[in-house]
Design a protein around this motif. Sequence first.
Motif, PDB file in Angstrom:
ATOM      1  N   PHE A  38       8.433 -11.379  -3.341  1.00 45.58           N
ATOM      2  CA  PHE A  38       9.628 -10.600  -3.661  1.00 45.58           C
ATOM      3  C   PHE A  38       9.590  -9.167  -3.142  1.00 45.58           C
ATOM      4  N   ILE A  39       8.442  -8.537  -3.137  1.00 45.05           N
ATOM      5  CA  ILE A  39       8.357  -7.145  -2.719  1.00 45.05           C
ATOM      6  C   ILE A  39       8.057  -7.043  -1.224  1.00 45.05           C
ATOM      7  N   VAL A  40       6.989  -7.687  -0.781  1.00 47.66           N
ATOM      8  CA  VAL A  40       6.592  -7.591   0.630  1.00 47.66           C
ATOM      9  C   VAL A  40       7.488  -8.462   1.506  1.00 47.66           C
ATOM     10  N   GLY A  41       7.609  -9.748   1.154  1.00 48.11           N
ATOM     11  CA  GLY A  41       8.350 -10.683   1.996  1.00 48.11           C
ATOM     12  C   GLY A  41       9.850 -10.441   2.031  1.00 48.11           C
ATOM     13  N   LEU A  42      10.465 -10.369   0.853  1.00 48.80           N
ATOM     14  CA  LEU A  42      11.921 -10.207   0.795  1.00 48.80           C
ATOM     15  C   LEU A  42      12.360  -8.747   0.748  1.00 48.80           C
ATOM     16  N   GLY A  43      11.456  -7.861   0.425  1.00 45.04           N
ATOM     17  CA  GLY A  43      11.782  -6.436   0.382  1.00 45.04           C
ATOM     18  C   GLY A  43      12.763  -6.067  -0.716  1.00 45.04           C
TER      19      GLY A  43
ATOM     20  N   PHE B 162       8.258  -4.692 -13.013  1.00 49.02           N
ATOM     21  CA  PHE B 162       8.086  -6.071 -12.576  1.00 49.02           C
ATOM     22  C   PHE B 162       6.675  -6.612 -12.810  1.00 49.02           C
ATOM     23  N   LEU B 163       5.651  -5.896 -12.358  1.00 52.84           N
ATOM     24  CA  LEU B 163       4.291  -6.429 -12.405  1.00 52.84           C
ATOM     25  C   LEU B 163       3.753  -6.604 -13.827  1.00 52.84           C
ATOM     26  N   PRO B 164       3.852  -5.603 -14.713  1.00 52.71           N
ATOM     27  CA  PRO B 164       3.351  -5.823 -16.076  1.00 52.71           C
ATOM     28  C   PRO B 164       4.156  -6.873 -16.840  1.00 52.71           C
ATOM     29  N   THR B 165       5.455  -6.870 -16.642  1.00 50.02           N
ATOM     30  CA  THR B 165       6.296  -7.848 -17.336  1.00 50.02           C
ATOM     31  C   THR B 165       5.959  -9.255 -16.879  1.00 50.02           C
TER      32      THR B 165
END
Length: 153
Positions: free
Chosen positions: A135-140, A97-100
Amino acid sequence: MSFIRSPKDVLSGLVFIALALIFAWQAKILPMGSSVRMGPGYFPMVLSGLMGLLGLIVLINGLRFDGDRTTSIAWRGVFFLTLSTVFFGFAMRPLGFLPTLAVTVFLSCLASQKFHLVTALAITAVMVAFSWGVFIVGLGLPIQLIGPWLGGY
């Protein structure tokens, strides 16, 4: 005198409506569910409806109010925005996710004729941090942050 007062707005509205119809046609094969228990087709169908409604508003404004005449197509923008979208679709699994997302946002910045490297890097950093937070922290969401091509799991 033509009844089209702003050809650019009319053309934009028609493009929005056409895209909304294409997305709705593609989303109709997915189960809709209900507003309480949404299926995978619910959100794309709602977004298609909103895009179609906005396209209709832009189209009507193009018929009612004077506006800009159409000019040449911004091929640089078309190229880089298409490239960034296709890159995101193909690179999400192998890169993560992060590099893309970082490459996608940077490629999107290249679409502007007013491109500046420092601004593009700042926008990329902010968008990656914001998306990670949402997307990662908030929505998990269980999205792979770093893909197997970069040593992720």
